[in-house]
Design a protein around this motif. Structure first.
Motif, PDB file in Angstrom:
ATOM      1  N   TYR A 163       0.842  -1.215  -0.075  1.00 30.21           N
ATOM      2  CA  TYR A 163      -0.075  -0.074  -0.061  1.00 30.21           C
ATOM      3  C   TYR A 163       0.934   1.345  -0.038  1.00 30.21           C
ATOM      4  CZ  TYR A 163      -4.162  -2.535   1.225  1.00 30.21           C
ATOM      5  OH  TYR A 163      -5.348  -3.583   1.341  1.00 30.21           O
ATOM      6  N   ARG A 164       0.260   2.443  -0.302  1.00 34.29           N
ATOM      7  CA  ARG A 164       1.095   3.538  -0.229  1.00 34.29           C
ATOM      8  C   ARG A 164       0.375   4.616   0.182  1.00 34.29           C
ATOM      9  NH1 ARG A 164       2.536   6.041  -6.562  1.00 34.29           N
ATOM     10  NH2 ARG A 164       0.419   6.743  -6.748  1.00 34.29           N
ATOM     11  N   GLN A 165       0.785   5.941   0.999  1.00 38.42           N
ATOM     12  CA  GLN A 165       0.019   6.900   1.040  1.00 38.42           C
ATOM     13  C   GLN A 165       1.072   8.182   0.740  1.00 38.42           C
ATOM     14  OE1 GLN A 165      -0.502   7.690   5.334  1.00 38.42           O
ATOM     15  NE2 GLN A 165      -2.196   8.648   4.947  1.00 38.42           N
ATOM     16  N   ILE A 166       0.433   8.961  -0.246  1.00 43.85           N
ATOM     17  CA  ILE A 166       0.766  10.307  -0.603  1.00 43.85           C
ATOM     18  C   ILE A 166       0.540  11.310   0.309  1.00 43.85           C
ATOM     19  CG2 ILE A 166       0.875  12.053  -1.983  1.00 43.85           C
ATOM     20  CD1 ILE A 166       0.272   9.611  -4.508  1.00 43.85           C
ATOM     21  N   LEU A 167       1.568  11.946   0.932  1.00 42.04           N
ATOM     22  CA  LEU A 167       1.405  12.941   2.064  1.00 42.04           C
ATOM     23  C   LEU A 167      -0.059  13.766   1.796  1.00 42.04           C
ATOM     24  CD1 LEU A 167       2.606  14.399   4.471  1.00 42.04           C
ATOM     25  CD2 LEU A 167       3.539  16.134   2.867  1.00 42.04           C
ATOM     26  N   GLY A 168      -0.692  13.682   2.888  1.00 40.82           N
ATOM     27  CA  GLY A 168      -2.045  14.238   2.733  1.00 40.82           C
ATOM     28  C   GLY A 168      -3.140  13.568   2.071  1.00 40.82           C
ATOM     29  N   GLN A 169      -2.927  12.206   1.583  1.00 39.27           N
ATOM     30  CA  GLN A 169      -3.976  11.433   0.966  1.00 39.27           C
ATOM     31  C   GLN A 169      -4.312  10.329   1.539  1.00 39.27           C
ATOM     32  OE1 GLN A 169      -3.391  11.452  -3.317  1.00 39.27           O
ATOM     33  NE2 GLN A 169      -2.348  13.469  -3.501  1.00 39.27           N
ATOM     34  N   LYS A 170      -5.142   9.413   0.883  1.00 38.73           N
ATOM     35  CA  LYS A 170      -5.423   8.159   1.353  1.00 38.73           C
ATOM     36  C   LYS A 170      -4.378   7.176   1.527  1.00 38.73           C
ATOM     37  CE  LYS A 170     -10.381   9.167   1.295  1.00 38.73           C
ATOM     38  NZ  LYS A 170     -11.862   8.459   0.872  1.00 38.73           N
TER      39      LYS A 170
END
Lengths: 115, 113
Positions: free
Chosen positions: A35-42
């Motif tokens: 999984y990944r999470q871009i800063l400020g996103q889901k």
């Protein structure tokens, strides 16, 4: 409690370079995920892996991405030619069952910064 | 498609205050619902889950009830502690398939003494 281990915790790379993010899932688990999470996103699903093959992948997981379980313990995510928009926190996860009710065990993540 | 909407933080509370973090979802079929928590410097950990309508998940004083009629899964705790400071993620998993979990954006909770 057993843990999923991810290395490195931080990775800085130049645009266009290849990166490999490493994960050691819990030893008796059979299902593996990125999984990944871009800063400020889901937090976004990238890919699931079972029985040495990809079982499901998202639209994000294009030809630049690949996963591998090179031995009995490691699970890697490779980005062939990184782009600025690949900068994100990448989480590896594993589970011992594949059902939708099962608990995922997550690593602490690798923060990837593409310059 | 499936989605999860949760209140954006940060949420700042005093110790022993009551906590609610709202979460609503959109999904086809009958998803399972989860709350994950991420403490500073650590990975996401499952906090609680509910697998069918009206189920209540609970752990460490936190509770959430699967409300199909309002498509909600709000997280509550009667008395928060400083050690509860973390980011809380509401999530659902799709029917069938291999645990493709859809997460909300995460709500940062800060509890001050």
């Amino acid at each position: 409690e057993p843990e999923v281990t991810q290395t490195p915790s931080h990775q800085v790379t130049q645009m266009g370079q290849e990166v490999i993010l490493r994960c050691v899932p819990i030893s008796n688990h059979l299902y593996f995920y990125w999984y990944r999470q871009i800063l400020g996103q889901k937090v976004e699903f990238l890919v699931s892996f079972y029985n040495n093959e990809i079982s499901e992948k998202s639209e994000i997981f294009d030809d630049q991405f690949s996963v591998e379980r090179p031995d009995g313990s490691n699970f890697t995510l490779k980005i062939r030619s990184t782009k600025l928009e690949d900068s994100a926190m990448y989480f590896c996860a594993s589970s011992d069952q594949g059902g939708t009710n099962e608990k995922l065990f997550f690593g602490s993540g690798t923060q990837l910064s593409v310059l | 498609g499936n989605s999860v909407t949760q209140m954006e933080g940060p949420v700042t509370l005093s110790e022993e205050a009551f906590l609610t973090i709202n979460c609503t979802y959109t999904a086809t079929g009958y998803p399972s619902l989860f709350w994950y928590v991420q403490y500073p410097g650590e990975g996401l950990q499952l906090l609680l889950k509910a697998t069918k309508a009206d189920d209540k998940g609970s752990n460490k004083g936190f509770e959430a009830t699967y409300r199909k009629e309002t498509t909600s899964f709000h997280l509550e705790k009667g008395s928060v502690q400083v050690s509860d400071s973390a980011v809380y993620f509401c999530a659902l998993s799709h029917n069938g398939g291999y645990q493709k979990v859809t997460f909300g954006i995460g709500t940062k909770l800060q509890v001050i003494p």
